[in-house]
Design a protein around this motif. Sequence first.
Motif, PDB file in Angstrom:
ATOM      1  N   GLN A 122       0.842  -1.211   0.000  1.00  0.00           N
ATOM      2  CA  GLN A 122       0.000   0.000   0.000  1.00  0.00           C
ATOM      3  C   GLN A 122       0.877   1.262   0.000  1.00  0.00           C
ATOM      4  N   SER A 123       1.882   1.295   0.884  1.00  0.00           N
ATOM      5  CA  SER A 123       2.738   2.485   0.982  1.00  0.00           C
ATOM      6  C   SER A 123       3.517   2.703  -0.314  1.00  0.00           C
ATOM      7  N   ALA A 124       4.049   1.615  -0.876  1.00  0.00           N
ATOM      8  CA  ALA A 124       4.833   1.752  -2.118  1.00  0.00           C
ATOM      9  C   ALA A 124       3.941   2.175  -3.284  1.00  0.00           C
ATOM     10  N   LEU A 125       2.741   1.603  -3.330  1.00  0.00           N
ATOM     11  CA  LEU A 125       1.835   1.904  -4.453  1.00  0.00           C
ATOM     12  C   LEU A 125       1.532   3.392  -4.542  1.00  0.00           C
ATOM     13  N   ARG A 126       1.422   4.063  -3.396  1.00  0.00           N
ATOM     14  CA  ARG A 126       1.093   5.506  -3.414  1.00  0.00           C
ATOM     15  C   ARG A 126       2.130   6.275  -4.236  1.00  0.00           C
ATOM     16  N   TYR A 127       3.410   5.906  -4.074  1.00  0.00           N
ATOM     17  CA  TYR A 127       4.466   6.581  -4.847  1.00  0.00           C
ATOM     18  C   TYR A 127       4.508   6.046  -6.280  1.00  0.00           C
ATOM     19  N   MET A 128       4.330   4.735  -6.427  1.00  0.00           N
ATOM     20  CA  MET A 128       4.428   4.134  -7.769  1.00  0.00           C
ATOM     21  C   MET A 128       3.333   4.679  -8.686  1.00  0.00           C
ATOM     22  N   ILE A 129       2.161   4.931  -8.122  1.00  0.00           N
ATOM     23  CA  ILE A 129       1.063   5.477  -8.935  1.00  0.00           C
ATOM     24  C   ILE A 129       1.443   6.868  -9.444  1.00  0.00           C
ATOM     25  N   GLU A 130       2.034   7.684  -8.575  1.00  0.00           N
ATOM     26  CA  GLU A 130       2.481   9.032  -9.010  1.00  0.00           C
ATOM     27  C   GLU A 130       3.502   8.930 -10.135  1.00  0.00           C
ATOM     28  N   GLN A 131       4.406   7.924 -10.026  1.00  0.00           N
ATOM     29  CA  GLN A 131       5.455   7.735 -11.035  1.00  0.00           C
ATOM     30  C   GLN A 131       4.922   7.066 -12.307  1.00  0.00           C
ATOM     31  N   HIS A 132       3.730   6.459 -12.186  1.00  0.00           N
ATOM     32  CA  HIS A 132       3.142   5.615 -13.231  1.00  0.00           C
ATOM     33  C   HIS A 132       4.084   4.461 -13.616  1.00  0.00           C
ATOM     34  N   CYS A 133       4.802   3.947 -12.636  1.00  0.00           N
ATOM     35  CA  CYS A 133       5.557   2.714 -12.877  1.00  0.00           C
ATOM     36  C   CYS A 133       6.021   2.126 -11.549  1.00  0.00           C
ATOM     37  N   GLY A 134       6.188   0.828 -11.555  1.00  0.00           N
ATOM     38  CA  GLY A 134       6.666   0.147 -10.356  1.00  0.00           C
ATOM     39  C   GLY A 134       6.449  -1.348 -10.500  1.00  0.00           C
ATOM     40  N   SER A 135       7.283  -2.095  -9.792  1.00  0.00           N
ATOM     41  CA  SER A 135       7.180  -3.557  -9.855  1.00  0.00           C
ATOM     42  C   SER A 135       7.230  -4.119  -8.433  1.00  0.00           C
ATOM     43  N   ILE A 136       6.227  -4.892  -8.093  1.00  0.00           N
ATOM     44  CA  ILE A 136       6.192  -5.525  -6.767  1.00  0.00           C
ATOM     45  C   ILE A 136       6.364  -7.036  -6.972  1.00  0.00           C
TER      46      ILE A 136
END
Length: 267
Positions: A122-136
């Motif tokens: 949840q915490s990581a997604l908040r930043y990843m959404i702003e960046q429009h990228c991320g991998s969990i």
Amino acid sequence: MRLQDKVIVVTGSTKGIGAAIAKVCAAEGAKVVVSGRSKADGECVLAQIVQAGGDARFIQCDVSNVDSVRTLIEGTVQAYGRIDGLVNNAGVFPRVSLLDVTESDYESVMEINVKGAFFCAQSALRYMIEQHCGSIVNIGSTHWRMGGPTQPVYSMSKGALHTLTQHIAQHFCRKGIRCNWVTVGWVLSDGEMDLTRSEGHNEAYLQKMLPMAMPSGRFQTGEDIAMACVYLLSDEATQVTGTDIEVTGGFKPEAIPTIDLSSLQGK
Ligand SMILES: NC(=O)c1ccc[n+]([C@@H]2O[C@H](COP(=O)([O-])OP(=O)(O)OC[C@H]3O[C@@H](n4cnc5c(N)ncnc54)[C@H](OP(=O)(O)O)[C@@H]3O)[C@@H](O)[C@H]2O)c1
């Protein structure tokens, strides 16, 4: 350098499989945040990464505490300006049969393995959404469907983590985020060896079990698991989400004929 400049948090990377994931990610060019409860162990892993020329920080975190999880993710973004990858690796796997599980046994496994991974995501997604990228990447187990006779709560916790993987993969893909699962077979990690010794066995006992249990003929290593994580965290996998990479050497726990019936005697 398949992870050049990516910022990657690995939970539970003070030892065992997580430490191997952190080191391999750093060797692939990532800026790695090592974390866990033990400052001494974390700083030891950090020193090894830095000595090998890698870029890393240690942020102490108990994933069962939501404030601590927020400190980990916010601290990562403060240090490196972003977060590209999260490996939900922290986990505990006590062996207690269903009839003997206490409320506190149950809660501690669920708080670390499920709640911890949930709030890290949840915490990581908040930043990843702003960046429009991320991998969990969620670290799973062959026990997630049913589990061995002494792992009912652990198995349920991994089942929940599997569902979380699919949920994030499906509902956050349009926001540029991927989520995948790596099934670990059997790694003689620090935790696994501590547990084996606490049950009165040693590595020789495990090696005797090996031909029966492991079709590939050897236990997996932390590095075997790390290489699957590197792929899923890298740009080679930008179209890969909701998948399960089995790094198990063909291991199926249900195929081991060593059920200890005495541990299942009813109360
Ligand atoms: N070993 C295997 O054969 C195997 C098989 C299938 C799946 N897995 C999975 O692989 C993952 C790693 O297991 P492992 O074998 O490497 O275990 P391990 O050697 O015991 O390492 C576990 C790591 O998790 C951390 N941890 C435990 N509780 C924590 C908490 N409350 N908050 C933050 N970190 C915590 C520990 O660090 P601190 O003590 O410093 O907090 C340690 O770094 C787990 O998710 C496990 O379920 C392992």
